[in-house]
Design a protein around this motif. Structure first.
Motif, PDB file in Angstrom:
ATOM      1  N   ASN A 272       0.847  -1.189   0.000  1.00 18.86           N
ATOM      2  CA  ASN A 272       0.000   0.000   0.000  1.00 18.86           C
ATOM      3  C   ASN A 272       0.884   1.240   0.000  1.00 18.86           C
ATOM      4  N   GLU A 273       0.701   2.088  -0.993  1.00 19.91           N
ATOM      5  CA  GLU A 273       1.455   3.351  -1.045  1.00 19.91           C
ATOM      6  C   GLU A 273       2.955   3.142  -0.922  1.00 19.91           C
ATOM      7  N   GLY A 274       3.468   2.202  -1.673  1.00 17.85           N
ATOM      8  CA  GLY A 274       4.914   2.003  -1.746  1.00 17.85           C
ATOM      9  C   GLY A 274       5.519   1.212  -0.596  1.00 17.85           C
ATOM     10  N   ARG A 275       4.669   0.741   0.317  1.00 12.08           N
ATOM     11  CA  ARG A 275       5.227  -0.013   1.439  1.00 12.08           C
ATOM     12  C   ARG A 275       4.529  -1.352   1.558  1.00 12.08           C
ATOM     13  N   LEU A 276       5.278  -2.319   2.066  1.00  9.55           N
ATOM     14  CA  LEU A 276       4.662  -3.608   2.336  1.00  9.55           C
ATOM     15  C   LEU A 276       3.661  -3.446   3.460  1.00  9.55           C
ATOM     16  N   LYS A 277       2.541  -4.133   3.359  1.00  7.96           N
ATOM     17  CA  LYS A 277       1.616  -4.148   4.493  1.00  7.96           C
ATOM     18  C   LYS A 277       2.288  -4.912   5.632  1.00  7.96           C
ATOM     19  N   ASN A 278       2.011  -4.472   6.877  1.00 10.58           N
ATOM     20  CA  ASN A 278       2.613  -5.148   8.033  1.00 10.58           C
ATOM     21  C   ASN A 278       2.358  -6.640   8.022  1.00 10.58           C
ATOM     22  N   VAL A 279       1.137  -7.017   7.701  1.00 15.00           N
ATOM     23  CA  VAL A 279       0.806  -8.438   7.731  1.00 15.00           C
ATOM     24  C   VAL A 279       1.638  -9.208   6.686  1.00 15.00           C
ATOM     25  N   SER A 280       1.905  -8.579   5.543  1.00 13.91           N
ATOM     26  CA  SER A 280       2.738  -9.239   4.532  1.00 13.91           C
ATOM     27  C   SER A 280       4.176  -9.363   5.010  1.00 13.91           C
ATOM     28  N   SER A 281       4.671  -8.333   5.708  1.00 12.97           N
ATOM     29  CA  SER A 281       6.022  -8.424   6.279  1.00 12.97           C
ATOM     30  C   SER A 281       6.100  -9.567   7.269  1.00 12.97           C
ATOM     31  N   GLU A 282       5.063  -9.713   8.069  1.00 14.72           N
ATOM     32  CA  GLU A 282       5.051 -10.809   9.053  1.00 14.72           C
ATOM     33  C   GLU A 282       5.125 -12.154   8.352  1.00 14.72           C
ATOM     34  N   ILE A 283       4.309 -12.313   7.312  1.00 16.95           N
ATOM     35  CA  ILE A 283       4.269 -13.596   6.591  1.00 16.95           C
ATOM     36  C   ILE A 283       5.601 -13.854   5.893  1.00 16.95           C
ATOM     37  N   LEU A 284       6.145 -12.814   5.254  1.00 12.80           N
ATOM     38  CA  LEU A 284       7.408 -12.984   4.531  1.00 12.80           C
ATOM     39  C   LEU A 284       8.552 -13.306   5.484  1.00 12.80           C
ATOM     40  N   SER A 285       8.598 -12.650   6.632  1.00 14.28           N
ATOM     41  CA  SER A 285       9.706 -12.924   7.553  1.00 14.28           C
ATOM     42  C   SER A 285       9.561 -14.317   8.161  1.00 14.28           C
ATOM     43  N   PHE A 286       8.325 -14.743   8.383  1.00 11.68           N
ATOM     44  CA  PHE A 286       8.079 -16.089   8.915  1.00 11.68           C
ATOM     45  C   PHE A 286       8.597 -17.139   7.948  1.00 11.68           C
ATOM     46  N   PHE A 287       8.218 -17.007   6.687  1.00  8.63           N
ATOM     47  CA  PHE A 287       8.648 -18.003   5.715  1.00  8.63           C
ATOM     48  C   PHE A 287      10.081 -17.784   5.258  1.00  8.63           C
TER      49      PHE A 287
ATOM     50  N   SER B  23       7.956  -0.464  -6.612  1.00  7.51           N
ATOM     51  CA  SER B  23       9.261   0.178  -6.728  1.00  7.51           C
ATOM     52  C   SER B  23      10.379  -0.816  -6.439  1.00  7.51           C
ATOM     53  N   GLU B  24      11.599  -0.410  -6.777  1.00  8.00           N
ATOM     54  CA  GLU B  24      12.777  -1.217  -6.440  1.00  8.00           C
ATOM     55  C   GLU B  24      12.862  -1.389  -4.935  1.00  8.00           C
ATOM     56  N   LYS B  25      12.424  -0.375  -4.219  1.00 11.86           N
ATOM     57  CA  LYS B  25      12.485  -0.430  -2.756  1.00 11.86           C
ATOM     58  C   LYS B  25      11.626  -1.586  -2.214  1.00 11.86           C
ATOM     59  N   LEU B  26      10.469  -1.801  -2.843  1.00 14.29           N
ATOM     60  CA  LEU B  26       9.605  -2.904  -2.400  1.00 14.29           C
ATOM     61  C   LEU B  26      10.310  -4.243  -2.568  1.00 14.29           C
ATOM     62  N   TYR B  27      10.963  -4.410  -3.718  1.00 12.42           N
ATOM     63  CA  TYR B  27      11.703  -5.671  -3.948  1.00 12.42           C
ATOM     64  C   TYR B  27      12.784  -5.837  -2.878  1.00 12.42           C
ATOM     65  N   CYS B  28      13.436  -4.716  -2.592  1.00 17.28           N
ATOM     66  CA  CYS B  28      14.495  -4.705  -1.578  1.00 17.28           C
ATOM     67  C   CYS B  28      13.956  -5.095  -0.209  1.00 17.28           C
ATOM     68  N   ASP B  29      12.830  -4.507   0.141  1.00 22.12           N
ATOM     69  CA  ASP B  29      12.212  -4.786   1.446  1.00 22.12           C
ATOM     70  C   ASP B  29      11.850  -6.253   1.573  1.00 22.12           C
ATOM     71  N   ILE B  30      11.398  -6.843   0.478  1.00 18.96           N
ATOM     72  CA  ILE B  30      11.050  -8.270   0.510  1.00 18.96           C
ATOM     73  C   ILE B  30      12.309  -9.101   0.710  1.00 18.96           C
ATOM     74  N   GLY B  31      13.368  -8.714  -0.006  1.00 19.71           N
ATOM     75  CA  GLY B  31      14.637  -9.437   0.117  1.00 19.71           C
ATOM     76  C   GLY B  31      15.189  -9.372   1.531  1.00 19.71           C
ATOM     77  N   LYS B  32      15.001  -8.220   2.179  1.00 20.15           N
ATOM     78  CA  LYS B  32      15.517  -8.029   3.541  1.00 20.15           C
ATOM     79  C   LYS B  32      14.846  -8.970   4.517  1.00 20.15           C
ATOM     80  N   LEU B  33      13.665  -9.453   4.173  1.00 21.88           N
ATOM     81  CA  LEU B  33      12.932 -10.348   5.078  1.00 21.88           C
ATOM     82  C   LEU B  33      13.346 -11.801   4.889  1.00 21.88           C
ATOM     83  N   GLY B  34      14.309 -12.032   4.003  1.00 17.20           N
ATOM     84  CA  GLY B  34      14.832 -13.382   3.840  1.00 17.20           C
ATOM     85  C   GLY B  34      14.311 -14.112   2.612  1.00 17.20           C
ATOM     86  N   ILE B  35      13.730 -13.346   1.681  1.00 15.49           N
ATOM     87  CA  ILE B  35      13.153 -13.979   0.489  1.00 15.49           C
ATOM     88  C   ILE B  35      14.113 -13.847  -0.691  1.00 15.49           C
TER      89      ILE B  35
END
Lengths: 250, 329
Positions: free
Chosen positions: B12-27, B48-60
């Motif tokens: 939402n608005e360039g940021r991962l939703k908190n719940v998605s961050s939780e799921i991504l970091s869990f997995f 954005s590239e930042k979103l891809y980066c944020d996902i990668g930071k969670l271990g994906i």
């Protein structure tokens, strides 16, 4: 207009949910009712029928006992019902059973209405699945319906905003609380002993999908409450803050 | 490309939703610890590239993305797209967040894939060979325990239940999906959006919730509640009667015929504790209840209870919490 309504008979969650020694739900203590949201759906269907003429048909998957619940709820103004008897209760099976019977018996429907979720199992799957099998557009969690010829304008509950959606009939729409105030079933109609038109169908389970193993257990209660019964509100809040900081809640 | 787990990411608005961050970091943690292959799928517009980066930071390590600004309004198309992707990568488990958006598309995805679906999951015990899940049923009075043995399934996960794991960050590989232009369909047309006056966070994603009951007598009292909410960064919700009176939106009703929520903290003001309400709040991590009736049943469901007048307690509580907040700066 032919309007179908998906109705589910559920355990009244207000009744005592008791587990016996084998950790199984004691069904003798339980009252059966129509799912709250399905009442809104049925009321909406009857209003549409009152506006445009036509027929309201209830579809339900249940068992012998469900007939009584349907008899009662039909007195709101439904024309007939199709009750499919099945032991299957998982969302996928129920959806496929409903879709199959609808295709066979009332394929020329204009609109299907349903409650958006069942408050017993809290799943919210069946309407979306049925719309997928029947290949009709699906609008979920709607608080207002306005029909103009073949177009239905819905107000749908969205995330940070409600959305106005137009779909073409035939379609499947689920309703949310607030869309209407359901009428009480007509007393005269309930007392009328003539059999309501309920067609009963026996379902033969033909599914081959491997299903998950499910167990239901009682939910554990919260541990003991820390009660503050202090008449001085300043002191009361102080005590609360102190305890919560000590417990690392704050 | 194939995988064990496919995570559908919401943003939402360039940021991962908190719940998605939780799921991504869990997995993400499971992927690192157990050699499980996890792929994240993100779609929509403004990726954005930042979103891809944020996902990668969670271990994906792997992301599939589809940029398209029409999908947002079309649950049917979203369902078709995700089902098609799942047919290609064949995940044993498809994981979505339990949100307003997913409740539209998830059942259609599950049906298209001919698989079972379990919504509003509160607990995941993941192994490659067996997955154990838990969710609440019967108005919160019972737990449904689900065991998946080597069959494909879709789950939606409740916000605020998985927590956040610290994982090794990766620079993820990104596969951009090119689909043919999506069919211009007349079957589902979003004509307008009615923005609610104050754009509030969806209540089921809130970290802190202040819930009000009939103990609140007038709509002006909401000012007092708002002050408290602001200090704790909370979202205001309520029981059904308060919604019926028009003080709070129906989308913020908590309970059996409202939302089920799992905030980290719930402060319940002037709520007696009817079972229909408790059903929606029972999974909050910590519950504080304030009620002037010492016998109110709500105290049975609370961790901390103050017997007192909310009109005296709330302003003092707000003041003390503000003090604590400033101290901790």
């Amino acid at each position: 207009m032919k309007i179908l309504v998906l109705v589910k008979e559920i355990i009244d969650t207000n009744s005592k949910i008791v587990f016996n020694k084998q950790k199984k739900l004691d069904e003798s203590q339980v009252k059966w009712v129509v799912n709250l949201y399905d009442e809104y759906a049925l009321e909406e269907a009857i209003r549409i029928k009152e506006q445009f003429g036509g027929e309201v048909v209830i579809y339900s998957v249940g068992n012998d006992r469900t007939k009584d619940t349907l008899n009662y709820i039909m007195s709101m103004g439904a024309d007939r019902a199709v009750l499919i008897k099945s032991e299957l209760t998982d969302a996928k099976s129920v959806s496929e059973i409903l879709a199959k019977q609808i295709r066979e018996k009332d394929a020329d429907f204009d609109l299907i209405l349903a409650g958006w979720i069942g408050i017993d199992w809290n799943r919210g799957q069946v309407p979306g699945r049925v719309s997928s099998v029947l290949e009709v557009p699906f609008v979920n969690v709607v608080i207002d319906i306005d029909i103009n010829g073949k177009i239905v304008t819905c107000e749908k509950e969205g995330e940070s905003s409600n959305e106005i959606i137009d779909v073409q009939l035939p379609a499947l729409i689920t309703v949310q609380r607030g869309i209407n105030e359901p009428r009480y079933p007509s007393v005269l109609s309930i007392m009328d002993n003539t059999e309501k038109k309920i067609e009963i169908v026996d379902n033969i389970d033909q599914s081959t999908t491997k299903k998950a193993i499910i167990k239901i257990e009682p939910e554990k209660n919260r541990k003991k409450t820390y009660m503050i019964n202090e008449s001085d509100p300043e002191l009361a809040v102080k005590m609360l803050m102190k305890k919560m900081i000590a417990d690392k809640v704050m | 490309m194939s995988c064990d787990v496919l995570v559908i990411v919401e943003h939402n608005e360039g940021r991962l939703k908190n719940v998605s961050s939780e799921i991504l970091s869990f997995f993400g943690k499971i992927a690192t610890d157990n050699g499980v292959k996890v792929v994240a799928f993100i779609f929509g517009d403004h990726i954005s590239e930042k979103l891809y980066c944020d996902i990668g930071k969670l271990g994906i390590r792997e992301i599939v993305s589809h940029v398209n600004n029409e999908l947002d309004e079309q649950p049917g198309l979203v369902a078709g797209m995700i089902a098609d992707l799942a047919k290609k990568v064949k995940p044993k488990l498809i994981v979505m967040a339990n949100t307003v958006k997913s409740r539209d598309s998830a059942p259609m995805i599950a049906q298209k894939l001919d698989i079972e679906m379990f919504s509003d999951i509160l607990n995941i015990d993941y192994k490659k060979t067996v997955i154990n899940l838990a969710r609440l049923v019967y108005g919160g009075k019972a737990i449904e325990k689900i065991k998946l043995l080597n069959q494909q399934a879709l789950i939606t996960v409740r916000p605020n239940v998985l927590g956040n794991d610290e994982n090794e960050a990766f620079i993820p590989t990104i596969t951009k999906l090119k689909t043919n232009e999506l069919p211009r369909t007349q079957t589902y047309l979003t004509k307008a959006k009615i923005t609610k006056e104050k754009v509030q966070k969806p209540i089921n994603e809130a970290d802190v919730i202040i819930a009000i009951g009939r103990g609140l007598r007038r709509v002006e009292d909401l000012i007092m509640v708002n002050d408290l909410a602001r200090v704790v960064n909370g979202v205001i919700g309520s029981t059904r009667p308060v919604v019926d009176m028009g003080f709070v939106r129906r989308s913020h009703q908590i309970g059996q015929s409202g939302r089920s929520v799992s905030p980290r903290l719930a402060i319940l003001l002037g709520i007696s504790g009817q079972i229909q309400f408790v059903a929606g709040i029972s999974k909050a991590k910590t519950i504080i209840a304030v009620n002037k009736d010492s016998k109110a049943t709500i105290f049975k469901s609370a961790d901390y209870g103050i017997v007192g007048d909310i009109y005296s307690i709330v302003p003092i509580l707000t003041r003390e919490l503000k003090k604590l907040k400033l101290q901790n700066r």
